[in-house]
Design a protein around this motif. Structure first.
Motif, PDB file in Angstrom:
ATOM      1  N   LEU A  43       0.822  -1.213   0.000  1.00  0.00           N
ATOM      2  CA  LEU A  43       0.000   0.000   0.000  1.00  0.00           C
ATOM      3  C   LEU A  43       0.854   1.260   0.000  1.00  0.00           C
ATOM      4  O   LEU A  43       0.443   2.296  -0.532  1.00  0.00           O
ATOM      5  N   PHE A  44       2.051   1.169   0.582  1.00  0.00           N
ATOM      6  CA  PHE A  44       2.943   2.329   0.605  1.00  0.00           C
ATOM      7  C   PHE A  44       3.373   2.703  -0.821  1.00  0.00           C
ATOM      8  O   PHE A  44       3.430   3.879  -1.176  1.00  0.00           O
ATOM      9  N   VAL A  45       3.657   1.693  -1.638  1.00  0.00           N
ATOM     10  CA  VAL A  45       4.018   1.940  -3.038  1.00  0.00           C
ATOM     11  C   VAL A  45       2.853   2.588  -3.770  1.00  0.00           C
ATOM     12  O   VAL A  45       3.025   3.555  -4.532  1.00  0.00           O
ATOM     13  N   LEU A  46       1.638   2.088  -3.516  1.00  0.00           N
ATOM     14  CA  LEU A  46       0.443   2.664  -4.140  1.00  0.00           C
ATOM     15  C   LEU A  46       0.225   4.102  -3.676  1.00  0.00           C
ATOM     16  O   LEU A  46      -0.124   4.976  -4.478  1.00  0.00           O
ATOM     17  N   CYS A 102      -7.284  -2.040  13.011  1.00  0.00           N
ATOM     18  CA  CYS A 102      -6.315  -1.878  11.920  1.00  0.00           C
ATOM     19  C   CYS A 102      -6.819  -2.517  10.630  1.00  0.00           C
ATOM     20  O   CYS A 102      -6.588  -1.977   9.542  1.00  0.00           O
ATOM     21  N   VAL A 103      -7.514  -3.647  10.740  1.00  0.00           N
ATOM     22  CA  VAL A 103      -8.083  -4.281   9.554  1.00  0.00           C
ATOM     23  C   VAL A 103      -9.138  -3.375   8.926  1.00  0.00           C
ATOM     24  O   VAL A 103      -9.194  -3.218   7.695  1.00  0.00           O
ATOM     25  N   ASN A 104      -9.962  -2.746   9.763  1.00  0.00           N
ATOM     26  CA  ASN A 104     -10.960  -1.796   9.248  1.00  0.00           C
ATOM     27  C   ASN A 104     -10.284  -0.605   8.571  1.00  0.00           C
ATOM     28  O   ASN A 104     -10.760  -0.119   7.534  1.00  0.00           O
ATOM     29  N   LEU A 105      -9.178  -0.140   9.155  1.00  0.00           N
ATOM     30  CA  LEU A 105      -8.430   0.953   8.530  1.00  0.00           C
ATOM     31  C   LEU A 105      -7.852   0.528   7.187  1.00  0.00           C
ATOM     32  O   LEU A 105      -7.814   1.322   6.233  1.00  0.00           O
ATOM     33  N   LEU A 106      -7.404  -0.724   7.114  1.00  0.00           N
ATOM     34  CA  LEU A 106      -6.863  -1.246   5.853  1.00  0.00           C
ATOM     35  C   LEU A 106      -7.928  -1.235   4.762  1.00  0.00           C
ATOM     36  O   LEU A 106      -7.663  -0.811   3.631  1.00  0.00           O
ATOM     37  N   VAL A 107      -9.122  -1.700   5.095  1.00  0.00           N
ATOM     38  CA  VAL A 107     -10.219  -1.711   4.121  1.00  0.00           C
ATOM     39  C   VAL A 107     -10.546  -0.287   3.687  1.00  0.00           C
ATOM     40  O   VAL A 107     -10.725  -0.005   2.491  1.00  0.00           O
ATOM     41  N   THR A 108     -10.591   0.634   4.661  1.00  0.00           N
ATOM     42  CA  THR A 108     -10.864   2.041   4.348  1.00  0.00           C
ATOM     43  C   THR A 108      -9.803   2.612   3.426  1.00  0.00           C
ATOM     44  O   THR A 108     -10.105   3.333   2.459  1.00  0.00           O
ATOM     45  N   ASP A 109      -8.544   2.279   3.702  1.00  0.00           N
ATOM     46  CA  ASP A 109      -7.434   2.786   2.892  1.00  0.00           C
ATOM     47  C   ASP A 109      -7.521   2.274   1.452  1.00  0.00           C
ATOM     48  O   ASP A 109      -7.287   3.030   0.501  1.00  0.00           O
ATOM     49  N   VAL A 110      -7.869   1.005   1.292  1.00  0.00           N
ATOM     50  CA  VAL A 110      -7.992   0.426  -0.050  1.00  0.00           C
ATOM     51  C   VAL A 110      -9.134   1.095  -0.814  1.00  0.00           C
ATOM     52  O   VAL A 110      -8.993   1.433  -2.001  1.00  0.00           O
ATOM     53  N   VAL A 111     -10.269   1.311  -0.134  1.00  0.00           N
ATOM     54  CA  VAL A 111     -11.416   1.951  -0.786  1.00  0.00           C
ATOM     55  C   VAL A 111     -11.059   3.375  -1.223  1.00  0.00           C
ATOM     56  O   VAL A 111     -11.369   3.801  -2.341  1.00  0.00           O
ATOM     57  N   LEU A 133      -6.799  12.348  -0.795  1.00  0.00           N
ATOM     58  CA  LEU A 133      -5.387  12.030  -0.580  1.00  0.00           C
ATOM     59  C   LEU A 133      -4.979  12.295   0.867  1.00  0.00           C
ATOM     60  O   LEU A 133      -4.244  11.501   1.471  1.00  0.00           O
ATOM     61  N   ILE A 134      -5.464  13.399   1.424  1.00  0.00           N
ATOM     62  CA  ILE A 134      -5.172  13.700   2.836  1.00  0.00           C
ATOM     63  C   ILE A 134      -5.767  12.616   3.737  1.00  0.00           C
ATOM     64  O   ILE A 134      -5.109  12.143   4.680  1.00  0.00           O
ATOM     65  N   CYS A 135      -7.010  12.210   3.433  1.00  0.00           N
ATOM     66  CA  CYS A 135      -7.641  11.134   4.211  1.00  0.00           C
ATOM     67  C   CYS A 135      -6.859   9.829   4.074  1.00  0.00           C
ATOM     68  O   CYS A 135      -6.672   9.100   5.055  1.00  0.00           O
ATOM     69  N   ASP A 136      -6.398   9.541   2.866  1.00  0.00           N
ATOM     70  CA  ASP A 136      -5.646   8.312   2.606  1.00  0.00           C
ATOM     71  C   ASP A 136      -4.349   8.282   3.417  1.00  0.00           C
ATOM     72  O   ASP A 136      -4.016   7.272   4.050  1.00  0.00           O
ATOM     73  N   VAL A 137      -3.636   9.392   3.406  1.00  0.00           N
ATOM     74  CA  VAL A 137      -2.368   9.475   4.160  1.00  0.00           C
ATOM     75  C   VAL A 137      -2.641   9.350   5.656  1.00  0.00           C
ATOM     76  O   VAL A 137      -1.904   8.660   6.384  1.00  0.00           O
ATOM     77  N   ALA A 138      -3.715   9.998   6.142  1.00  0.00           N
ATOM     78  CA  ALA A 138      -4.042   9.949   7.577  1.00  0.00           C
ATOM     79  C   ALA A 138      -4.410   8.533   8.005  1.00  0.00           C
ATOM     80  O   ALA A 138      -3.937   8.040   9.042  1.00  0.00           O
ATOM     81  N   VAL A 139      -5.243   7.868   7.206  1.00  0.00           N
ATOM     82  CA  VAL A 139      -5.663   6.496   7.533  1.00  0.00           C
ATOM     83  C   VAL A 139      -4.472   5.550   7.504  1.00  0.00           C
ATOM     84  O   VAL A 139      -4.294   4.716   8.409  1.00  0.00           O
ATOM     85  N   ILE A 191      -8.881   3.312  -4.290  1.00  0.00           N
ATOM     86  CA  ILE A 191      -9.654   3.046  -5.511  1.00  0.00           C
ATOM     87  C   ILE A 191     -10.382   4.313  -5.958  1.00  0.00           C
ATOM     88  O   ILE A 191     -10.404   4.651  -7.148  1.00  0.00           O
ATOM     89  N   LEU A 192     -10.973   5.033  -5.002  1.00  0.00           N
ATOM     90  CA  LEU A 192     -11.652   6.289  -5.335  1.00  0.00           C
ATOM     91  C   LEU A 192     -10.677   7.304  -5.925  1.00  0.00           C
ATOM     92  O   LEU A 192     -11.011   8.019  -6.884  1.00  0.00           O
ATOM     93  N   LEU A 193      -9.478   7.361  -5.366  1.00  0.00           N
ATOM     94  CA  LEU A 193      -8.466   8.278  -5.892  1.00  0.00           C
ATOM     95  C   LEU A 193      -8.114   7.940  -7.339  1.00  0.00           C
ATOM     96  O   LEU A 193      -7.922   8.841  -8.171  1.00  0.00           O
ATOM     97  N   ALA A 194      -8.037   6.665  -7.650  1.00  0.00           N
ATOM     98  CA  ALA A 194      -7.723   6.251  -9.026  1.00  0.00           C
ATOM     99  C   ALA A 194      -8.827   6.694  -9.987  1.00  0.00           C
ATOM    100  O   ALA A 194      -8.541   7.213 -11.078  1.00  0.00           O
ATOM    101  N   PHE A 195     -10.085   6.528  -9.568  1.00  0.00           N
ATOM    102  CA  PHE A 195     -11.200   6.954 -10.419  1.00  0.00           C
ATOM    103  C   PHE A 195     -11.222   8.478 -10.594  1.00  0.00           C
ATOM    104  O   PHE A 195     -11.428   8.987 -11.702  1.00  0.00           O
ATOM    105  N   VAL A 196     -11.009   9.213  -9.482  1.00  0.00           N
ATOM    106  CA  VAL A 196     -11.006  10.676  -9.563  1.00  0.00           C
ATOM    107  C   VAL A 196      -9.892  11.167 -10.467  1.00  0.00           C
ATOM    108  O   VAL A 196     -10.062  12.115 -11.255  1.00  0.00           O
ATOM    109  N   CYS A 197      -8.727  10.503 -10.387  1.00  0.00           N
ATOM    110  CA  CYS A 197      -7.590  10.880 -11.237  1.00  0.00           C
ATOM    111  C   CYS A 197      -7.932  10.693 -12.716  1.00  0.00           C
ATOM    112  O   CYS A 197      -7.570  11.529 -13.560  1.00  0.00           O
ATOM    113  N   VAL A 198      -8.664   9.613 -13.044  1.00  0.00           N
ATOM    114  CA  VAL A 198      -9.078   9.386 -14.427  1.00  0.00           C
ATOM    115  C   VAL A 198     -10.024  10.493 -14.892  1.00  0.00           C
ATOM    116  O   VAL A 198      -9.879  11.038 -15.994  1.00  0.00           O
ATOM    117  N   PHE A 199     -10.972  10.861 -14.038  1.00  0.00           N
ATOM    118  CA  PHE A 199     -11.924  11.920 -14.404  1.00  0.00           C
ATOM    119  C   PHE A 199     -11.231  13.274 -14.552  1.00  0.00           C
ATOM    120  O   PHE A 199     -11.608  14.087 -15.400  1.00  0.00           O
TER     121      PHE A 199
END
Length: 201
Positions: free
Chosen positions: A66-69, A172-181, A99-105, A184-192
């Motif tokens: 996830l750090f690489v991503l 931490c597992v819940n945070l992991l799921v949140t981070d992955v979601v 992105l700020i939320c992603d880094v914080a999580v 994914i949202l960041l990837a879609f927003v970047c495409v748009f």
């Protein structure tokens, strides 16, 4: 003595078998059963702690990917161009907030996981007490009650400690799921953003 009639080649023989006291040597007393139960439950606590450590290591390995991503997601922000319309500006602002939320999580998850790697003092029975209180001279029932009380206290303390650590791990597992979601949202927003001319070629 028990008598049996045995027939061999049409001849009948009378055989007497004497019961030995060895047949009852495997019978366990109540003290033995209680001791085995306490020890197995205590060992179960130790095994649960080892399993938790293994799970933490697995989650830390996932965090490395996830750090690489996350770093690639941050580097995408460098390609943003000045927005020419309101939609592109809104998408860029949404990207920055996500992105700020992603880094914080991710940071919170990493801090919690590293915290779970710290050693914890498990309660254990101090065998010196056997000599200190001269337990060897006591009856088996007294020793069983004393050891049972001590082991139950250790087991209760260790289980309470493990429950707290498992709750932290589940968080931490819940945070992991949140981070992955969020990723994914960041990837879609970047495409748009790229489709609306918000990125440099």
């Amino acid at each position: 003595m028990e008598k049996y009639d045995v027939q061999v080649e049409n001849k009948t023989y009378s055989v007497e078998i004497e019961k030995t006291s060895n047949m009852h040597q495997n019978d366990k007393t109540a003290e033995d059963i209680a001791k085995d139960a306490f020890l197995s439950e205590y060992d179960h606590c130790v095994q649960r702690a080892e399993k938790l450590d293994n799970k933490v290591y697995i989650l830390l390995t996932v965090c490395a990917f996830l750090f690489v991503l996350l770093t690639s997601t941050i580097s995408e922000a460098a390609h943003f161009a000045f927005p020419h319309n309101g939609l592109a500006f809104t998408l860029i602002m949404l990207y920055v907030l996500l992105l700020i939320c992603d880094v914080a999580v991710y940071s919170l998850m990493l801090i919690k996981l590293v915290g779970l790697l710290k050693s914890v003092p498990f309660a254990r029975f101090n065998t010196r007490e056997i000599l200190k209180y001269d337990l060897i001279a006591q009856t088996p029932e007294t020793i069983a009650r004393y050891l049972g009380t001590k082991y139950v206290r250790c087991i209760d303390y260790n289980n309470e400690l493990l429950e707290k650590r498992y709750k932290a791990f589940n968080f931490c597992v819940n945070l992991l799921v949140t981070d992955v979601v969020i990723s994914i949202l960041l990837a879609f927003v970047c495409v748009f953003i790229s489709l609306n001319g918000g990125m440099r070629v």
